[in-house]
Design a protein around this motif. Structure first.
Motif, short mmCIF file in Angstrom:
data_model
loop_
_atom_site.label_atom_id
_atom_site.label_comp_id
_atom_site.label_asym_id
_atom_site.label_seq_id
_atom_site.Cartn_x
_atom_site.Cartn_y
_atom_site.Cartn_z
N TYR A 32 0.94 -1.20 0.00
CA TYR A 32 -0.06 0.08 -0.02
C TYR A 32 0.97 1.38 -0.09
O TYR A 32 1.90 1.36 0.89
CB TYR A 32 -0.98 0.20 1.35
CG TYR A 32 -1.78 -1.12 1.34
CD1 TYR A 32 -2.87 -1.40 0.34
CD2 TYR A 32 -1.79 -1.72 2.54
CE1 TYR A 32 -3.68 -2.44 0.70
CE2 TYR A 32 -2.80 -2.94 2.91
CZ TYR A 32 -3.82 -3.07 1.65
OH TYR A 32 -4.65 -3.88 1.77
N CYS B 283 -1.78 7.10 0.48
CA CYS B 283 -3.41 6.30 0.56
C CYS B 283 -3.51 5.82 1.78
O CYS B 283 -4.54 5.89 2.57
CB CYS B 283 -3.37 5.32 -0.58
SG CYS B 283 -5.15 4.69 -0.51
N CYS B 284 -2.43 4.86 2.36
CA CYS B 284 -2.76 4.24 3.60
C CYS B 284 -1.82 4.78 4.81
O CYS B 284 -0.49 4.63 5.10
CB CYS B 284 -2.34 2.77 3.45
SG CYS B 284 -2.39 1.81 4.84
N CYS C 231 -5.79 0.73 5.39
CA CYS C 231 -5.97 -0.27 4.16
C CYS C 231 -6.48 -1.56 4.48
O CYS C 231 -5.53 -1.97 5.44
CB CYS C 231 -4.98 -0.01 3.22
SG CYS C 231 -4.94 1.52 2.22
N SER D 159 -4.66 -3.27 -8.19
CA SER D 159 -4.25 -3.96 -7.10
C SER D 159 -3.01 -4.67 -7.42
O SER D 159 -2.94 -5.28 -8.78
CB SER D 159 -5.48 -4.99 -6.91
OG SER D 159 -4.80 -5.76 -5.88
N HIS E 246 -9.00 -4.05 -2.53
CA HIS E 246 -8.72 -3.66 -1.07
C HIS E 246 -9.44 -2.00 -1.05
O HIS E 246 -9.35 -1.23 -2.14
CB HIS E 246 -7.05 -3.31 -0.94
CG HIS E 246 -6.46 -4.52 -1.34
ND1 HIS E 246 -5.65 -5.15 -0.13
CD2 HIS E 246 -6.19 -5.44 -2.40
CE1 HIS E 246 -5.32 -6.51 -0.43
NE2 HIS E 246 -5.18 -6.29 -1.74
N CYS F 274 -8.95 1.57 1.49
CA CYS F 274 -8.49 2.48 2.68
C CYS F 274 -9.57 3.65 2.92
O CYS F 274 -9.99 4.15 2.08
CB CYS F 274 -7.17 3.17 1.91
SG CYS F 274 -5.90 1.90 1.03
N PHE G 6 -8.36 -0.01 -4.36
CA PHE G 6 -7.49 -0.81 -5.33
C PHE G 6 -8.37 -2.05 -5.83
O PHE G 6 -9.07 -2.75 -5.10
CB PHE G 6 -6.31 -1.58 -4.44
CG PHE G 6 -5.28 -0.56 -3.87
CD1 PHE G 6 -4.25 -0.03 -4.91
CD2 PHE G 6 -5.47 0.20 -2.62
CE1 PHE G 6 -3.58 1.07 -4.26
CE2 PHE G 6 -4.73 1.03 -2.30
CZ PHE G 6 -3.83 1.59 -3.00
#
Length: 120
Positions: free
Chosen positions: A50, A54-55, A60, A94, A100, A102, A115
């Motif tokens: 990740y 974003c994370c 996430c 992804s 995924h 987040c 993702f």
């Protein structure tokens, strides 16, 4: 003057306490590369790709189930959180061919990133 060796030899319990303390300290030291967060999916495999933008702080999560809704997607994470994802939300590829998501904490969490696997 204080002597650590003398203190440790003075009590068997002290050496056990020090060993436990050292174990706890070493467990808190990150072993992943800087900027990457490591999460584990339900099968125990690490998810460590990740991006930091974003994370932020481990927000996430691998997605267990994706359901179509009339105005978007409902995503349920492996830890049981279900979120609505607006179809306008941009998606990133992804890296492990799984969904995924987040998101932030709170009663009404906002989705930061999604993702998606190829050919979804």
């Amino acid at each position: 003057m204080f002597s650590m060796t003398g203190w440790l030899q003075g009590s068997g319990n002290r050496s056990v306490m020090v060993a436990l303390l050292m174990l706890l300290i070493s467990a808190g030291i990150p072993s992943s590369p800087a900027g990457a967060h490591v999460h584990h999916s339900a099968n125990g495999s690490p998810v460590n790709w990740y991006p930091r933008d974003c994370c932020h702080d481990g927000d996430c999560h691998p997605v267990l189930r994706v359901e179509s809704a009339s105005d978007g997607l409902l995503m349920t994470t492996e830890d049981g959180v279900t979120l609505f994802v607006n179809p306008a939300k941009s998606r990133r590829p992804s890296l492990d061919s799984r969904w995924h998501v987040c998101f932030g904490a709170g009663e009404d969490p906002s989705v930061f990133c999604v993702f998606e696997p190829p050919n979804s």
